[in-house]
Design a protein around this motif. Structure first.
Motif, PDB file in Angstrom:
ATOM      1  N   MET A   1       0.820  -1.210   0.000  1.00 31.35           N
ATOM      2  CA  MET A   1       0.000   0.000   0.000  1.00 31.35           C
ATOM      3  C   MET A   1       0.853   1.258   0.000  1.00 31.35           C
ATOM      4  O   MET A   1       0.678   2.148  -0.812  1.00 31.35           O
ATOM      5  CB  MET A   1      -0.905   0.003   1.249  1.00 31.35           C
TER       6      MET A   1
ATOM      7  N   GLY B   1      -2.372   0.974   7.085  1.00 28.49           N
ATOM      8  CA  GLY B   1      -3.139   0.208   6.116  1.00 28.49           C
ATOM      9  C   GLY B   1      -4.416  -0.371   6.697  1.00 28.49           C
ATOM     10  O   GLY B   1      -5.131  -1.094   6.023  1.00 28.49           O
ATOM     11  N   TYR B   2      -4.658  -0.029   7.936  1.00 26.34           N
ATOM     12  CA  TYR B   2      -5.768  -0.672   8.646  1.00 26.34           C
ATOM     13  C   TYR B   2      -7.078  -0.620   7.860  1.00 26.34           C
ATOM     14  O   TYR B   2      -7.787  -1.596   7.744  1.00 26.34           O
ATOM     15  CB  TYR B   2      -5.953   0.008  10.004  1.00 26.34           C
ATOM     16  N   ASP B   3      -7.345   0.543   7.318  1.00 26.04           N
ATOM     17  CA  ASP B   3      -8.629   0.702   6.638  1.00 26.04           C
ATOM     18  C   ASP B   3      -8.660   0.036   5.271  1.00 26.04           C
ATOM     19  O   ASP B   3      -9.707  -0.060   4.652  1.00 26.04           O
ATOM     20  CB  ASP B   3      -8.952   2.183   6.463  1.00 26.04           C
ATOM     21  N   LEU B   4      -7.515  -0.346   4.782  1.00 22.62           N
ATOM     22  CA  LEU B   4      -7.490  -0.942   3.449  1.00 22.62           C
ATOM     23  C   LEU B   4      -7.418  -2.455   3.521  1.00 22.62           C
ATOM     24  O   LEU B   4      -7.842  -3.160   2.630  1.00 22.62           O
ATOM     25  CB  LEU B   4      -6.287  -0.419   2.673  1.00 22.62           C
ATOM     26  N   CYS B   5      -6.839  -2.924   4.586  1.00 19.41           N
ATOM     27  CA  CYS B   5      -6.572  -4.350   4.699  1.00 19.41           C
ATOM     28  C   CYS B   5      -7.882  -5.075   4.939  1.00 19.41           C
ATOM     29  O   CYS B   5      -8.555  -4.842   5.946  1.00 19.41           O
ATOM     30  CB  CYS B   5      -5.625  -4.570   5.855  1.00 19.41           C
ATOM     31  N   ARG B   6      -8.241  -5.899   4.014  1.00 18.49           N
ATOM     32  CA  ARG B   6      -9.546  -6.558   4.133  1.00 18.49           C
ATOM     33  C   ARG B   6      -9.469  -7.917   4.802  1.00 18.49           C
ATOM     34  O   ARG B   6     -10.445  -8.617   4.886  1.00 18.49           O
ATOM     35  CB  ARG B   6     -10.176  -6.693   2.757  1.00 18.49           C
TER      36      ARG B   6
END
Lengths: 942, 1095
Positions: A692, A914-919
């Motif tokens: 990311m 990346g918390y909000d991106l990591c699914r």
């Protein structure tokens, strides 16, 4: 002069009787008039009348308003618009109720009170005199009537709705309209003014027929309290009693109609006539009703959707029904000038011609039709601005609104431009994805209007606008035809003339049906009562509205011919249970059968044609199959039964590996030709984060604040300058700090940070200033095979034993942490200098030092966390680092960038960018386990 | 309603002309009494319904009471009273206050149509007010305030706490040094004088005694001496004395910064006052009133001239849950009760709303001022459970100023032999590990109880049905460790539902939506672009986004460039769809309201529906999105502000309930907080996490009398102002009492069975479980750790998903060609059990191994999930509405292959099958197919290899079943000649690529070896179509077999092995080798290629 009351319960055919008589009279060429309560009913009955008589030449079905227009020759559109009423009220209240004049809610209450007094039917001057006699000086009642009188003065001849009716009454008094037949249908109560009008008309009519919803056998029935009172007040002796309920084809519904709110307790089986669906929330309710309609196999036109009130619910229901592809319309008046589009158009034109009141422009600005919807506070601010006498084209708020206003003023005096603008409106309309048919139809209608105006070439703006406005006043957008195939949503107040095979009554929770009735702000019931007893000025009592609620429920339940669906949301927004309406309880007492049905939503969702098409399912199925973390069983279970999910989830732990190994696909072949120390750290922490941040190069937006990054930047800059210049470090700091934080709010925390930063920097400079500095902010690029390692070293000191690398840290790190996570960085720096003698972190905030140095420097570089390492060890570290660099590069190039947090503690919102991106959310869960396992493992190993 | 007990009668029918406090233990029919009292007033004393004001503290209680009053009146034939009761003043204290404030808006000086602001708006306004206040501070005050640890945050906390008291901000006082400190010190030294201390301590004491003269002045220079003193060791007997000494010393040391503390404290008061005014201004400007305004303004109104008039409207005041009254509410009730009789029902042991500022002393004070009636008969719990709770809480509340009150059973119960309280307390290393163990053991126990039908409902007036999951509740003090328990239950296969989680703002779907809205405002924000585009609103993998290398906003790039090669067409379509929508949403943004925009987005992307399908907790996710939509309509701000607020609340970790879903009818265990369980009862209650120990102290403390504590900012550690330790101690005790009361509430929710769980580790709280373990009372059984944990380790799949689903949907055994839609597909998938770990013996087909070697991903899809339908390719498979296409080429080839093998099996090597035989093996074949088949046969007959075998004894189509690398493998060898050993396999694929078959040959050779036959060194592949014979070396099998075994244990991975055959793979559409497939993928034109499958 015959006066007849037609009495009957719901469904006994009161309206039909009226229509038959009206049709008969018309056929015989007699003058006849049917009065009904609402515009919609009038329109509807006109249609039904047409079925009987074929053609109508005159207006023979009216509401009180339209009759008043007719009688007085005035137009509703000529009345004071609400915004103007509000302005007038404000002026009056400044004098009479200065303590509350500023409050919009108070003004609204006041206007309602004025309306109530006017509708009472007595002349206002009389009323005021009576009030003066009754209420002592300074009492609220006295002040109210005084204010009311002042308001009428301030109106200065302009009329409001009640005035229109008063004018009609007065004109009927002097110039009675005589009808052969007067029919009054659909009321169960009249205001004083309405009563007077009915009486005047009846006096002049040969025959008067009034229908009332009343049980001839039981006039005291709790449902019909109000109607009974009205019947008594009318005093008509002759009555026609209608018998059977012919509306409900289902015996259970008929039974319900007859027994509702009575003490008789003979239950019948509801069979399939009544259903009670218990829903979770309002959203759920809307959704379920939509599903109910969609799944019923009936035409949409078979349904009627009733709520006690639609306040704030329109959007919710529109959305829910639209999601299921069901046309839903809300029934209401559709006079051209009254539609939102019509109002906006009229306003727009008046604004252009300069004939609009400033306050009126607010709705125009709010109208999405023209300029989008500025937030309410903007509009309010503007209103304030106008009230204070500001220029209407100068808007104190957003540029959006300002531009709109400028555009508006620029259009003045140029008709073609106006029309062009409106063609623009059409464009806008066509592209409006949400424009439902009604809106679209209205839009087309207005565009046609403008085309009409355009056809008259050379018109002045004012003339053209005048034309359009006149047309707007006289035209009506046809009431949507009920034969149109859609579901109608109506307010229970509007439900009286409707009947449908299936009626959905929604929102039957305790607090919304019955509505809670509160005492009037000015005159409480006891005060009203006393006033009436003493002065004979009878304002309606609030308590009466409580009876009304029960009647309304009765109305809602008796609209159905075949089937009734009752729903209630079992929780409010906060998740607190809401009991069903007490009326619902009562209704169900008369029936055996309906139990709340609580269908798991998921069960219904699997219908592919329903919510999700096959096309949509495919990726979900596939994704569910293959994406680790959610196995096929879980997927299927999720679709079927939420409770099965947990069972399926047992597969999660075993799939941890899968989550980790799933590569993110389609990586570019060479994402990392150059690597930096922080890049390597990032990769080692979590390859996904590296992807990311370093490959896709996305970072969360940072608020303008003194966050850790900013703090670090400032400290580094100050230390760099301090190493080069012999200035007072405090001075440098102040300069840089002021410069860097110029643009944002510091607050108390920022101020506190400034204090410690200054302290730390000054201390560090004092300590480091006299050391043999070689370079600061040293940029390097070191080739490692085909990878270029780059970075920047904060400071290099040159000792006889070699170069010592220093890196500043400004966080609150503990010694161990700093060492554990950042040491790759130090090792990287080792590779960047020729003859390293050590590398250390200067933990500025903590006032500590961590790192390693060669034995020669052991006395010079001290600190709690400084280790002494031999040169071979340093060399070994360099070699090791080299391996790491190559490995990271290899993995990055190979696309091994799956989520693989090295340190799960950092998988939190605050610690991971990346918390909000990591699914792979589950990874966070599972990683914790892994860590524990690791810990256990190492403990066991020990 | 059941008849009243004697106690209840005494309470309900007590004289109506006096005040009464009813102390009602858990389950004693409190509401019943309240309702009876109400009816008594109405029916027997003819009090008019509008003159009885009934007040509760929760909506739930108010609604319930109203319903019950109405029902009872109906039942007693009082229909018209019942109807009046529909509008009776029975409400929560807040809605009552809201009502009087509106009705008397002129007196209250409020807008009569004020809106009670929701949390979100109130928070935003408060933040704004706070910033404005701080920014407007004079420099001096500001500089002082910087010394407040936590800055704005602390101010906010303190402000919110202060608003729940009847105090004005000006009346707050910062914590002060103990005025009696010198006195205490003197007393302490006095006491020390008589003690015999160890030498060193004694010296210090002497020194202190010498310094006594200075004590009056509280000279900070004494600090050092004290510090030394408190380090000293003392005899046990002197411990209490020296504890006092230590406290004094600590307090003493704090005096050093008394001056700074005072300044900061005063500054705080000043700023709070300004903040209060600013905040009120902002609210009023918008016509808003927040929740605590209702109380504050209501109190003001009641204190005004209008107050007596309001109070005079009521003759009776009934108050439920009196113990939950806060001080400000108390002031309100006292004013209302001026001219009426008060009837308060409560139970101080159930006071659990301290965090909402309830003060348990309020009810005690009421008891002092009224007649008191106790209710002691419990209708809720079994006798054993009652006696356990009686004894347990008598001990726990001992010395805590709580009046013990024993409850006795009222209801009838069937006998039960087993103990009704079970304790699960596994030993563990630390808290985290302990909690996991505990959770697992708990889950296992629940499972055993329910699935073993170990408990039967035992109330005599209820049916004796076995206890099921829906009868169970797991109660937690806080939801912090919720996931641990969720997971343990999931692992054990116990169905559960979480009641009212509080993580709405942090919910992933809400965040995704917020990201998209913000992205609309700033399309260049790559981060939010990735966030929203990888969400199901667009649904492409990160890698695809990487391919969009161009200038401009990320979403729109897809519209401005050609498809990059690496992005397959289907996903490219997806991207473009999203981009097109995105462009339009941007246009709409200025013109539509936020609500409409959100709705458009949700509708077009089908985000909520996809969530429902995709997520295990889909119903909740779906509901959350609906909630977001609703909220967005309510707030008229622009989308950007709305989205920002959503994210900001998350950042501030604000708690907001997730959207409700109707779930209590679910056959599932309910997990909820103890607070949420108040007023509920369950046959089985598990109270978990009983050994959790809360460390640390509250940074901000507000005593109801207005004294507040705070911390001073200092590096490296914040400091306490003098007086703070005492305040902290008070606060700690309050917390502790509250905790015990909370347990009282939790334990008394149980009707039949109570499970108490908590791990034992170093630092665990020992107060609750330890005594039960050491000396279990007769009602208690301590469950054996070892047994439970053994059970916990076996992670069986529980009842199979298939079974559960079968029952629900009555699925056919296999999937039918004529199934009506994707539903069937899902059924089919559902019918596949999750592979069991270590499922032995596993019998593999040789082809399985070959397939696995070629592509594990394909193997998983085809062989493990059995998605390969012989009859249909994936296109048909997913799209059932599609007309059957012409038979694809590869299927024809597959049939040809089968026919070839069958035909060759009938004849000797070297022979040619008759045309009749070919027809027989290939029924319905076209002339072309027959021609091809006979062509193959005749070529084959002439190959030297086959001719060489001719006439020798051979095995044709030889089946085998043998262990290969330890795995039992089944297979069929096409042709084997023993002497000299020769192995032949026929292949019909077009190219003569032998590599994929090395594994097959190896397996065959291994099988021959296992069968004890002569084994050739190589095998021969005969490619009949390519007309080639290839000799193949076997490939080593060890690694492959190991991987294979792993895969079947469920621990392995199934990486795709992309290759040239991927284009022909049946599973191309569902393979994630290059990402998530997209809608419409099944619609691609029939493939022209062929399938290199195994024959």
């Amino acid at each position: 002069m015959a006066r007849v009351l037609i009495l009957g319960r719901a469904g006994t055919g009161k309206t039909r009787a009226c229509l038959e008589r009206l049709a008969e009279a018309l056929r015989q060429g007699r003058r006849a008039l049917l009065l009904v309560p609402t515009y919609g009913q009038a329109e509807f009955l006109r249609l039904r009348l047409l079925d009987r008589v074929g053609g109508l030449r005159e207006r023979c079905i009216e509401t009180f308003s339209s009759l008043a227009e007719h009688v007085t020759g005035l137009r509703l559109r000529g009345l004071m618009p609400p915004a103007v009423c509000d302005l007038v009220a404000e002026g009056v209240l400044r004098e009479d109720f200065p303590e509350a004049a500023e409050q919009a809610g108070f003004r609204a209450e006041f206007l309602a009170a004025v309306k109530e007094i006017k509708e009472n039917g007595a002349a206002l001057t009389q009323a005021v005199d009576k009030a003066r006699a009754h209420f002592p000086e300074g009492a609220r009642g006295r002040r109210l009537f005084d204010a009311c009188a002042h308001y009428v003065e301030a109106q200065g001849g302009r009329m409001d709705h009640a005035d229109l009716l008063t004018r009609a009454r007065d004109s009927l008094r002097t110039d009675a309209r005589s009808y052969d037949l007067l029919l009054v249908d659909g009321f169960h109560d009249f205001t004083g003014l309405e009563r007077q009008i009915v009486d005047l008309l009846a006096d002049a009519a040969a025959e008067t027929v009034v229908t009332l919803p009343l049980d001839p056998a039981d006039r005291m029935s709790p449902v019909f309290v109000t109607a009974a009172r009205t019947a008594a007040a009318l005093g008509y002796r002759r009555t026609v009693e209608l018998g059977e309920n012919r509306r409900c084809t289902n015996p259970a519904l008929r039974h319900l109609e007859q027994r509702l709110f009575t003490a008789v307790r003979d239950r019948v089986t509801a069979a399939d006539a009544v259903e009670w669906i218990r829903c979770a929330s309002d959203e759920d309710e809307a959704d379920r009703l939509a599903r109910y309609v969609a799944g019923s196999g009936r035409s949409f036109r078979d349904f009627l959707l009733i709520r006690r009130s639609w306040d704030g619910m329109h959007g919710l229901y529109r959305a829910a029904f639209r999601r299921h592809g069901i046309p839903l319309r809300f029934f209401g008046r559709e006079q051209a000038g009254q539609t939102p589009a019509g109002r906006a158009t009229a306003l727009f034109l008046r604004a252009l011609c300069g004939t609009a009141e400033p306050a009126e422009l607010m709705p125009l600005l709010r109208s999405p039709w023209f300029y989008g919807a500025p937030p309410s506070d903007q509009v309010d601010r503007w209103a304030r601005h106008l009230r204070e006498g500001g220029d209407p084209t100068e808007h104190p708020g957003t540029p959006q609104v300002r531009d709109a206003l400028h555009a508006l003023s620029a259009l003045k005096g140029s008709l073609p431009a106006v029309l062009a603008e409106h063609l623009g409106v059409r464009e806008l309309l066509c592209r409006e994805p949400d424009a439902d048919e009604d809106t679209a139809r209205a839009g087309r209608f207005f565009v046609e209007l403008f085309a009409e105006a355009e056809a008259v070439a050379g018109l002045e703006l004012a003339d053209a606008a005048g034309r359009v406005l006149r047309r707007l006043g006289s035209l009506q957008v046809a009431t949507p035809d009920r034969r149109f195939d859609c579901v109608y949503g109506v307010d229970v107040l509007d439900a009286r003339q409707w009947e449908k095979p299936v009626v959905l009554v929604a929102g039957l929770s305790g607090e919304s049906f019955p509505r809670r009735i509160r005492q009037d702000l000015f005159l409480r019931d006891d005060e009203r009562q006393a006033f009436a007893d003493e002065q004979g000025f009878a304002l309606p009592l609030r308590a009466r509205r409580e009876d009304e609620e029960r009647y309304l429920f009765y109305v809602a339940l008796t609209r159905a011919r075949e089937r009734l669906v009752l729903t209630h949301p079992a929780f409010d927004e906060e998740g607190t249970p809401r009991p069903p309406s007490p009326y619902l309880d009562e209704a169900l007492q008369h029936l055996d059968g309906p139990q709340p049905r609580d269908v798991p939503l998921a069960e219904q969702y699997v219908q592919p044609d329903d919510a999700v098409s096959t096309d949509d399912l495919l990726p979900i199925v596939a994704d569910g199959l293959c994406r680790a973390g959610l196995g096929e069983g879980a997927l299927a279970a999720a679709l079927y039964d939420r409770n099965a999910v947990p069972r399926a989830l047992l597969a999660w732990p075993r799939r941890l590996e899968l989550i980790r190994s799933r590569p993110i696909t389609n990586l570019p072949t060479d994402p990392a030709r150059t690597l930096s120390a922080s890049g390597i750290n990032s990769f080692r922490r979590c390859p996904y984060l590296f992807l990311m941040g370093r490959v896709l190069r996305v970072r969360p937006a940072r608020a303008q604040a003194l966050d850790p990054l900013e703090r670090g930047r400032i400290v580094h800059e100050v230390l760099e300058i301090a190493a080069r210049e012999e200035r007072d470090p405090g001075e440098i700091f102040d300069e840089i700090f002021a410069e860097q934080t110029r643009n944002f709010r510091l607050g108390l925390e920022g101020e506190a940070a400034r204090r410690w930063m200054r302290g730390a920097v000054v201390r560090a400079v004092e300590e480091l200033r006299h050391l043999p500095v070689e370079d600061v902010e040293y940029k390097f690029e070191v080739p490692v095979e085909d990878v270029i390692l780059r970075g920047r070293i904060d400071r290099i000191d040159r000792y006889p034993a070699g170069a010592l690398v220093r890196d500043y840290k400004t966080g609150k790190q503990k010694l161990d942490d700093a060492y554990a996570f950042e040491n790759v960085q130090l090792d990287t720096y080792l590779m960047a200098v020729e003859d390293p003698a050590g590398a250390v972190f200067e933990l500025l905030r903590v006032g500590e030092r961590v790192g390693f140095v060669v034995p020669e420097l052991k006395d010079e570089i001290t600190g709690k966390g400084v280790q002494v390492l031999g040169r071979e060890e340093l060399q070994a570290r360099r070699e090791h680092m080299r391996g790491i660099v190559l490995e990271v590069a290899r993995k990055a190039r190979a696309g091994e960038l799956a989520v693989h947090p090295r340190d799960p503690e950092r998988c939190t919102r605050t610690k991971c960018d990346g918390y909000d991106l990591c699914r792979v959310a589950r990874a966070r869960w599972l990683a914790k386990d892994a860590r524990e396992k690791q810990k256990r493992g190492s403990e066991e190993a020990l | 309603m059941s008849p009243l007990t004697a106690d209840q009668q005494k309470a309900a029918f007590a004289a109506v002309d006096g005040h009464l406090a009813v102390v009602a233990g858990a389950g004693t029919g409190k509401t019943h009494v309240l309702v009876e009292r109400y009816l008594h007033l109405v029916l027997d004393h003819k009090v008019e319904i509008p003159r009885i004001l009934a007040v509760t503290f929760t909506e739930k209680a108010a609604r319930e009471m109203k319903t019950r009053v109405r029902e009872e009146l109906h039942k007693r034939g009082q229909t018209s009273l019942a109807r009046t009761a529909e509008f009776a003043p029975i409400s929560t204290v807040h809605s009552f206050l809201g009502l009087i404030l509106r009705e008397r808006a002129l007196d209250a000086g409020l807008d009569p149509r004020f809106v009670v602001s929701d949390e979100m708006t109130a928070q935003l306004l408060l933040e704004e007010a706070l910033q404005q206040t701080v920014d407007a501070l004079e420099p001096g005050l500001r500089a002082t305030l910087v010394g407040l640890q936590g800055g704005e945050e602390t101010l906010r906390e303190l402000y919110l706490a202060a608003r729940a008291t009847p105090l004005e901000m000006r009346e707050l006082r910062p914590v002060e040094p103990d005025a009696r400190l010198a006195e205490r010190m003197a007393g302490f030294l006095e006491a020390c004088a008589g003690q015999r201390a160890k030498a060193k301590t004694g010296e210090r004491l002497l020194e202190l005694a010498r310094l006594r003269g200075q004590l009056q002045a509280l000279d900070p220079s004494l600090t050092a001496v004290f510090r030394d003193l408190v380090k000293g060791t003392v005899a046990t007997a002197q411990r209490d004395l020296f504890k006092e000494g230590k406290e004094i010393a600590k307090e003493y040391a704090l005096l050093e910064h008394a001056e700074a503390a005072r300044a900061v404290g005063e500054a705080v008061v000043e700023v709070l006052d300004r903040l209060d005014r600013r905040y009120t201004e902002l609210k009023r400007a918008d016509g808003l009133v927040d929740f605590s305004d209702l109380e504050r303004e209501g109190l003001k109104l009641l204190r005004s001239d209008a107050g007596p008039k309001i109070a005079a409207e009521y003759d009776h005041l009934l108050v439920d849950e009196y113990q939950d009254t806060s001080r400000i509410q108390q002031a309100i009730l006292d004013l209302l009760a001026q001219s009426c009789r008060r009837f308060g029902v409560g139970d101080e042991k159930q006071s659990i709303y301290r965090f909402r500022y309830a003060d348990v002393d309020v009810f005690r004070e009421l008891q002092g001022a009224s007649a008191v009636q106790l209710l002691g008969g419990s209708f809720r719990s079994r006798p054993e459970l009652l006696s356990f709770n009686n004894a347990f809480f008598r001990r726990l509340f001992e010395g805590r100023n709580v009046e013990p009150q024993d409850l006795h059973p009222e209801a009838g119960w069937r006998d039960r032999a087993e103990p009704c309280v079970e304790v699960i307390a596994p030993q563990a290393k630390d808290a985290a590990a302990g909690r996991r163990l505990e959770a697992r053991a708990l889950a296992q126990r629940l499972k055993r109880i329910v699935e073993g039908k170990q408990l039967t409902l035992s109330r005599v007036d209820k049916q004796a049905e076995p206890l099921t999951y829906k009868h169970c509740a797991v109660l937690l003090r806080a939801m912090t460790h919720l996931t641990v328990y969720e997971r343990a239950l999931a692992e054990a296969g116990v169905p559960y539902v979480v009641i009212q989680g509080r993580g709405y703002y942090a919910a992933r779907e809400v965040v995704d939506l917020a990201h998209l809205l913000l992205l609309l405002a700033d399309p260049y924000d790559g981060y939010k672009a990735v966030g929203s585009m990888t969400s199901l609103m667009c649904g492409v993998p990160e890698g695809d986004l990487l391919q969009l290398q161009a200038e401009g906003p990320l979403p729109l790039r897809a519209l401005r460039m050609e498809r990059p090669e690496a992005v397959p067409q289907d996903r490219w379509d997806k991207l473009r769809t999203f981009a097109t929508r995105f462009e339009r949403w941007r246009e709409l943004m200025g013109r539509m309201s936020t609500g409409d925009l959100v709705e458009t987005i949700l509708r077009e992307t089908r985000f909520p529906e996809l969530m429902l399908l995709q997520e295990p907790d889909g119903r909740r996710r779906h509901a959350n999105l609906m909630k977001a939509l609703r909220r967005s309509r309510k707030h008229e701000e622009e989308p950007v502000q709305y989205a920002r607020a959503l994210l900001e609340f998350r950042e501030r970790e604000l708690r907001e309930s997730e959207a409700p879903i109707a779930s209590e009818t679910d056959e599932a265990v309910k997990i909820m907080t103890i607070h949420a369980a108040k007023g509920l009862e369950f046959p089985l209650v598990a109270v978990a996490d009983l050994s959790a120990q809360r460390n640390g102290t509250n940074p901000v403390i507000l005593h109801p009398k207005g004294l507040f504590g705070f911390k001073l900012r200092a590096e490296p550690k914040p400091l306490d102002p003098p007086g703070m330790p005492a305040l902290q101690e008070w606060d700690k005790q309050q917390d502790k009492n509250e905790k015990y009361r909370l347990y009282y509430v939790a334990f008394t929710r149980a009707q039949e069975h109570l499970l108490l769980t908590g791990a034992r580790y170093k630092g665990a709280s020992r107060k609750i479980l330890e005594p039960l373990i050491e000396a279990p009372p007769p009602e208690v059984r301590v469950l054996d750790d070892a047994e439970l944990l053994r059970a916990a380790e076996v992670r069986g799949p529980g009842p199979s998903v298939r079974g559960a689903l079968r029952r629900r949907a009555d699925l056919p055994a296999g999937i039918e060609r004529d199934d009506a839609g994707a539903l069937k597909l899902l059924e089919r998938i559902a019918a596949i059990d999750v592979p069991e770990p270590d499922a032995t013996p596993y019998v593999a087909g040789a082809a399985d191994l070959v397939e696995f070697a070629r592509c594990p991903r394909r193997y998983r899809l085809a062989r493990m999930l059995r998605l390969d339908l012989d009859a249909a390719g994936p296109a048909e498979y997913f799209d059932f509405n599609r007309p059957t296409p012409a038979e694809p080429v590869e299927r024809s080839r597959r049939r040809l292959g089968t026919a070839l093998h069958e035909a060759l099996a009938e004849i000797e090597p070297g022979g040619v099958p008759s045309e009749e035989a070919l027809r027989r093996h290939l029924p319905g074949a076209s002339a072309k197919e027959l021609e091809q088949l006979s062509g193959w046969c005749s070529w084959l007959a002439q190959t030297p290899l086959i001719q060489q075998i001719g006439g020798r004894p051979v095995e044709k189509e030889m089946p085998f079943f043998a262990k290969v690398g330890g795995i039992p493998v089944r297979g069929v060898i096409d042709l084997y000649a023993p002497d000299p050993a020769l192995l032949v396999d026929y292949k019909t694929s077009r190219s003569a690529d032998a590599e994929p078959y090395e594994v097959q040959i190896a397996i065959y050779l291994e099988a021959l070896r296992a069968l004890g036959l002569k084994v050739p060194a190589t095998g021969h592949l005969v490619f009949v179509d390519a007309q080639e014979v290839v000799e193949v070396e076997p490939r080593p099998l060890e690694e492959l077999v190991e991987q294979f075994r792993e895969a079947h244990r469920g621990a392995g991975s199934y990486p795709p092995q992309p290759g040239k055959t991927c284009d022909f793979c049946d599973f191309r559409d569902v393979c994630l080798a290059d990402g998530v497939p997209v809608p419409g993928a099944g619609r691609r034109p029939p493939r022209q290629g062929r399938l290199p499958g195994l024959e």
